[in-house]
Structure formats: structure tokens, C-alpha cells
Design a protein around this motif. Structure first.
Motif: not given
Lengths: 174, 545
Positions: B377, B381, B384, B467-470, B472-473
Motif C-alpha cells: 500500500m 501511495y 501514485g 490494478l492499484s485500486w484492487i 489497495v482495496m
């Protein structure tokens, strides 16, 4: 009507990779490539679709899980719910931990075996199958690219000779 | 070079301040005396929303009714979810040692109201169809509601019989009631401490997990991870402040400031032969000596590996790299021994009557996956924000694979521990899970969904792992799940059925999260985000999967 193909042989996988890129750029249709070992990135260079065998495996795993759950639930809970050493056979969830090893193994068993069988069927592999080898050297140290011949064949031959090929043959395919 | 963004810094300070307020509030509102507990329990009973219960309480306005109120309050809690649970509670309460005559009077109406619908359900034809061979005991067994109703009816008649007997022992009952209040008082006083303890150990172990991962990457000479070494070093920088705070908590325990570890209480040990037998190991002095060795050893490795890593940026040969390699291998040996003992000391010993052989591995898997998740994570960050030029989706994919794999490893150990004890059902070890399933049902099984089912389904797909958002989630769910895992390990033994995720728990998490963010990002800002002169650096930059 005859169907002509070119058999272009290479003796190095790096040369082969370059040749594949050049061939695609020149819009020649690659029918097949024979290699003695997996060449990383060859499928991408050839523009092959990614495999979906992992998806089938996942689905087979779900089938295996369902089979295991149905089996143990019917046998242990519904058909004859005996008291075996005080295990609670009242409902499936109450005795579930005892069934997890079976459920796990069945999932793996189905996922693995059915996937392998799918692989054999999709790649048409079985015992006593006639080997489709255009040149015996491709199982040892040579790489063979089969290209459909169209238009000026002589020009194509000279094109492939320039891609680092050790041998270019024009073959009549029936 | 990374610069600690002022917004993130402010955010971490806000978290810390809110956290301190939450912790302070929970300490301030913790009851001081038995009378406070009596008031709290009385106040709680008025929150009962269910009409039948209210009526029952008003009828039974006698001195010791509060005791029963506690239990009926619990019933109402679970009643929301399922009536069956509530009935189970009633049955469980019946078996409580602290039972007394007065409770029977007040307790019975509550049980009746629960038993009635359950009994009605047993009569419906749908359930009758399930009866094989017409055996009535199997019939009740097949339907949980019906089974519970039977039990309640049995208990109902039993309690009427018991009531007469108890009537003569009103004096004893009063004494038992006082003991019960004291018991609840201790649990409620433990609550704010336990909340701080869980958060403190959780965040300290996250950085220890990252440190173990870092050492493994060195010792395995991995080719993909060197560009993430500085991120890992940043996370492990929390180890020192984290372990200092945690050590203070341990010292406070030995000094009897809090009572999370009952084996530290000489009054308890005096009457407990089991703890006496373990006091050669479980005694304050030895406990603190061990803690110093463990925390000291880990922090020494962290200090010297970081120092060498920084010095290696200026080096002209690989001497320092080789030094770090040897140190990592040594650390890993030290780590696995101390980690195992640490888990007995700091987590298992809150339940000093219970033991499990694979507990050390289980705890390790829990914080190891949390550490890897934290690495993923924070990497995402920084990526990103544009600080990690060479990190590509393949690196993220590798971290996500580790998150996925170690999540399954954790589940494997969780299940192995649970199933072996459930299967054998030996009373001395199964009580651990009985309390958790009865009183912590949702957190206990909820964490299984968060730590296993969710990551398995979401991180199974190769494309999703990039995929970053996956990631992170999944990471947020995994971290929350493992916090609940530690919550489940500590709380049942310290606060029992008085648990609640309230101001104290959330405040403690916020405080330590704020501190974690502050320390980690300060450390990240102190050195370039990419190591230099690592022999595997070039490979790592061009890592592609």
C-alpha cells in the motif's frame, strides 16, 4: 490446387524473435512455429490470444467443491446421520470443519485433473497420436517458422534469408 | 528524494490527537468501583427495546435483578441477528457458575418469550418432513430452532426445581452477585488497556512483519525487490518507537497498573495450581528480560541493516551488501525462535490456562501478511505520487501474490488450529474457541471472510493483481481483518463478553495509525527512495513478469 508454405529454420531463439517481429511487420502470415523449448515472449510477438485455461480450472474447482459438499452432506447429514464419536451430524454447518479436508482435496483434484484433460483435448494430444513434426531438428536445436506463401515466392525467400535464417525451404502442402 | 507532504503530516497529527482523545475518553468512562458497574448494568438494561423484556424487568424489581439484566441484555443483542443465538445464550447463562436464585426469577420470562416462537417453528410441517425414520431426537437435531426449544423447555423445568433449592441460599446468592459485579468491573477496567494493547502490538508487528520480509528478500537474493528496499526500511522504522511503547505497556502490566495478564496477579496465582506450575516461565522478571532480548534483537538488526544499506549507497564494492546478507540470514534464525516465544508471552499468556503448539506460526502468518500489505500500500501511495520511477505493475503483482499466498497460509494455520481442537473437543483446550464462538461470533467468523474469502476471490485474477485500486482495496480489508484477528486473540481473555468496538478501540487504532504514518513517512523522507550499488538493482529495475 497446391498450397505452398515456406519453412524457415533458425538456430537461435533471439534471432527467431527478431524474425517474428519482422515477419509480422511485413504482413506475412505465420502459420506455426516449432521450437525445442519454450521461448519467452514468443506468443506475444506472434500476437496469440492469451490462454483461458486458468478460468476453466477455476470453474472445475467450483465443480469439485460442489461435488464434495453434496456428497458429504448427503452421506453424513441426510442419508444416515449417525452419532460417530459425538460429532454433531445435525446440520451440515455444525459438522463442517470435519468435511473441509475432503472439500479442499476434491476442489484441487477436480481443478487439476480436469484442467489437464482440457489441455490435452485443446492441444489434441493423446497416446498413439501421429507426431506433426515438419523437421526432426526442431526437437533438438533448431527453430522452424512456417509461413504461408503468397505472391512472389522468390521475393519471400530472399526476405526470410535476410532475417538470419539458416535455411529456407518452399514446401508443397497437400 | 521524497518529501513528507504537509497534508499527510497534518493528517497523521489529527489521527494521533483524535486517538488520544478516544483513548482518554475510554479511560475516563471506565468504571472505578463495583457501584459504578451496578449503575452501568442497570442503565444498560433500560435500553432493552423489546417489549416482552421490559415488562419482565419491571415485574422483577428486586435487589439482585441487575445480574439477570446483564444476561437479558446480551440476549437482546443476539436476538437482533437470530433468535436461535439468543436461546443459546440463555442456555449458556444457565450453565454459568455465578448463577443464583434471584436470577432464575427474572431470567425465566425472558427465556419464555424466546422459547415460544422457536417451539412454534418446531411444529410446522416443513420441519416434520425432514424427520428420517421418525426418530424424535434426530428430528429435533435436524432443526436447530426445534433443538433449542427443547433445551429451553428442559432448562425451564430444571430451573423451577432449582429455584426451590436456591431459595434457602439467598445469602450465598448475594455474595455471588457481588463476585459477579467484581468480575464485570475487572473486565470493564481492562477494556481501555486491552484496546491500547491490541493496537500497539498490531502496529509494532506490522513493522516486524515488514522487517522479516526485508530480511527474507536479502537472504534469498531476490532480483525483483531491491527497488522496494527503501520502502521496507521506511516501514520498519516504526519498529523502534513501536516497541518502546509496547515495552512500556508490558512494564505497566508487571507493575500491576493494568491487569491484562492475570498470571501477574499474585492473588490469582495463589489459588491457581495451573498457573503456579507455569510460574517458572510466567513470572514478571523473566517476562521482561525476554521482552528486552526480543525487542532488542529485532531493533539491532533493523538498525545495522539500515545503516549498512545507507552506507552501501556510497560504497565501491559489495562488502556491505555481503555483510547485510549474512546479517539477514542470522536474523531470520533469531527471528523465528523469538517470534514463537514472543507469541506465547505477549498473546497466548493472556489465556494462561490454554496452549496451542502452532500458535507462533499462526501469529507470524497474521502479521507477516499485514506487513507485506503495508509494503504494497505504501509503495502504491508513493508510486501514485510519482516518487517510484522504476516500480511497475510487475512489482505490484509480486506483492499482491505474496498478499494472496500468505493470506491462504494464515487461513491454513487458523483452520489447522481450530479444526484440531474442535475435532478432539478436549475441554481444557476447546474453551478457547467456545468463548470466541459464543461471545465473539461475528468478529471470529467475520475475520475469516475478510482474511480469506475476500482476498482469495479478488486476488486470484492475474489482471486484478496489477490494478492499484484492487490491491489497495484488498489491502484495507486484509489489514482490518488482521486487526480483528489480534482483537480476537486478546479481548476474550481480558474483557470477555464486555467487548465492544467503541471510542477506546477506534481511538487506539487511530493513535497508532497516526504515529505509524508519521514515523514511516518521516523515515522515507530521510533517504533516497532507491538504493544504490545493490548487485541486484539493475535486475530489479527491469523486472518484468
Amino acid at each position: 490446387m497446391t498450397n505452398k508454405v515456406l519453412h524457415v529454420l533458425y538456430n537461435d531463439d533471439d534471432v527467431l524473435m527478431d524474425a517474428v517481429k519482422k515477419t509480422r511487420a511485413a504482413h506475412h502470415h505465420i502459420e506455426e512455429i516449432y521450437t525445442p523449448f519454450p521461448v519467452h515472449g514468443l506468443d506475444k510477438a506472434m500476437g496469440l490470444e492469451p490462454t483461458r485455461i486458468a478460468i476453466t480450472s477455476f470453474l472445475y474447482g467450483l465443480v469439485g467443491l460442489s461435488v464434495a459438499v453434496t456428497m458429504v452432506r448427503y452421506m453424513m447429514i441426510i442419508d444416515w446421520p449417525q452419532d460417530i464419536g459425538g460429532k454433531p451430524s445435525f446440520s451440515f454447518i455444525q459438522n463442517m470443519p470435519a468435511f473441509v479436508p475432503v472439500m479442499f482435496e476434491m476442489t484441487v483434484f477436480f481443478a487439476a485433473h480436469l484442467m489437464v484433460i482440457t489441455f490435452y483435448m485443446r492441444s489434441k494430444l493423446w497416446p498413439f497420436k501421429k507426431a506433426e513434426n515438419p523437421d526432426v531438428r526442431t526437437t533438438d536445436d533448431h527453430f522452424l517458422m512456417e509461413v504461408a506463401a503468397h505472391g512472389d515466392v522468390d521475393q519471400m525467400v530472399s526476405f526470410f534469408e535476410n532475417t538470419g535464417a539458416v535455411e529456407v525451404k518452399v514446401i508443397e502442402k497437400h | 528524494m521524497y518529501t513528507f507532504s504537509s497534508r499527510l503530516k497534518t493528517f497523521s497529527f489529527i489521527l494521533m490527537i483524535l486517538g488520544v482523545l478516544g483513548i482518554g475518553y475510554s479511560f475516563f468512562t471506565a468504571p472505578k468501583t463495583v457501584e459504578d458497574v451496578e449503575k452501568i448494568l442497570a442503565a444498560e438494561s433500560h435500553h432493552d427495546g423489546h417489549s416482552g423484556h421490559d415488562a419482565a424487568h419491571h415485574d422483577a424489581a428486586n435487589n439482585a435483578s441487575k445480574d439477570a439484566h446483564v444476561h437479558t441484555t446480551q440476549d437482546v443483542h443476539s436476538n437482533d441477528a437470530q433468535q436461535k443465538d439468543a436461546v443459546d445464550h440463555a442456555i449458556h447463562d444457565e450453565q454459568d457458575q455465578g448463577e443464583n436464585a434471584d436470577r432464575h426469577i427474572t431470567g425465566t420470562p425472558g427465556r419464555d418469550s424466546l422459547a415460544t416462537p422457536a417451539a412454534n417453528e418446531a411444529d410446522t410441517p416443513g420441519n416434520a418432513q425432514q424427520l428420517p425414520a421418525g426418530k424424535s431426537d434426530i428430528a429435533t437435531a435436524n432443526n436447530q430452532d426445534a433443538a433449542s426449544a427443547h433445551h429451553v423447555q428442559d432448562h425451564h423445568s430444571a430451573s423451577e426445581a432449582g429455584h426451590a433449592a436456591h431459595g434457602a441460599e439467598a445469602h450465598d446468592a448475594h455474595k455471588e452477585h457481588q463476585e459477579h459485579l467484581e468480575h464485570v468491573l475487572h473486565q470493564l477496567q481492562n477494556k481501555p488497556w486491552a484496546a491500547v494493547y491490541v493496537a500497539a502490538i498490531f502496529f509494532m508487528l506490522i513493522s516486524l512483519g515488514a522487517l522479516a520480509f526485508y530480511a527474507i528478500q536479502y537472504a534469498a537474493q531476490s532480483g525483483w525487490s531491491p527497488i522496494l528496499f527503501r520502502v521496507m526500511e521506511g516501514i520498519t522504522s516504526y519498529l523502534l518507537p513501536g516497541s518502546i511503547l509496547f515495552f512500556i505497556l508490558l512494564v505497566l502490566g508487571v507493575l500491576h497498573v493494568h491487569h491484562l495478564f492475570i498470571w501477574m496477579d499474585p492473588e490469582v496465582v495463589k489459588e491457581d495450581a495451573l498457573i503456579q506450575g507455569k510460574s517458572g516461565y510466567l513470572n514478571g522478571t523473566f517476562f521482561l528480560i525476554r521482552a528486552v532480548i526480543f525487542l532488542g534483537g529485532w531493533n539491532l538488526y533493523r538498525y545495522y541493516s539500515r545503516k549498512n544499506s545507507l552506507a552501501n549507497d556510497e560504497a565501491s564494492d559489495i562488502t556491505l551488501y555481503k555483510k547485510n546478507f549474512k546479517m539477514s540470514a542470522t536474523f531470520l534464525v533469531f527471528f523465528i525462535v523469538t517470534e514463537s516465544i514472543m507469541s506465547w508471552d505477549w498473546i497466548m499468556s493472556v489465556d494462561p490456562h490454554w496452549y496451542s503448539t502452532l500458535f507462533g506460526w499462526y501469529v507470524f502468518a497474521s502479521f507477516f501478511v499485514s506487513g507485506i500489505t503495508a509494503i504494497a500500500m505504501i509503495t502504491l501511495y508513493l508510486k501514485g505520487k510519482g516518487y517510484l520511477e522504476y516500480v511497475n505493475t510487475s512489482h505490484i503483482h509480486d506483492l499482491a501474490k505474496f498478499m494472496f499466498g500468505i493470506s491462504i497460509f494464515w487461513t491454513y494455520l487458523w483452520f489447522s488450529q481450530f479444526m484440531l481442537m474442535w475435532y478432539a473437543d478436549i475441554p481444557e483446550e476447546v474453551t478457547y474457541f467456545v468463548t470466541r464462538i459464543e461471545e465473539y461470533n461475528l468478529p471470529f467468523f467475520g475475520m475469516l471472510a475478510m482474511n480469506f474469502i475476500f482476498p482469495v476471490l479478488i486476488l486470484l485474477n492475474t489482471d486484478f493483481k496489477r490494478l492499484s485500486w484492487i490491491v489497495v482495496m484488498a489491502g484495507i480489508v486484509i489489514l482490518c481483518g488482521h486487526y480483528i484477528d489480534f482483537f480476537n486473540m486478546i479481548m476474550p481473555a481480558t474483557v470477555g463478553d464486555q467487548w465492544f468496538i467503541g471510542a477506546g478501540e477506534i481511538g487506539a487504532v487511530m493513535f497508532f495509525l497516526g504515529l505509524f504514518i508519521f514515523v514511516v513517512f518521516s523515515a522515507l523522507a530521510k533517504a533516497p527512495l532507491m538504493v544504490k550499488h545493490n548487485p541486484y538493482l539493475e535486475e530489479s529495475k527491469h523486472f518484468h513478469y
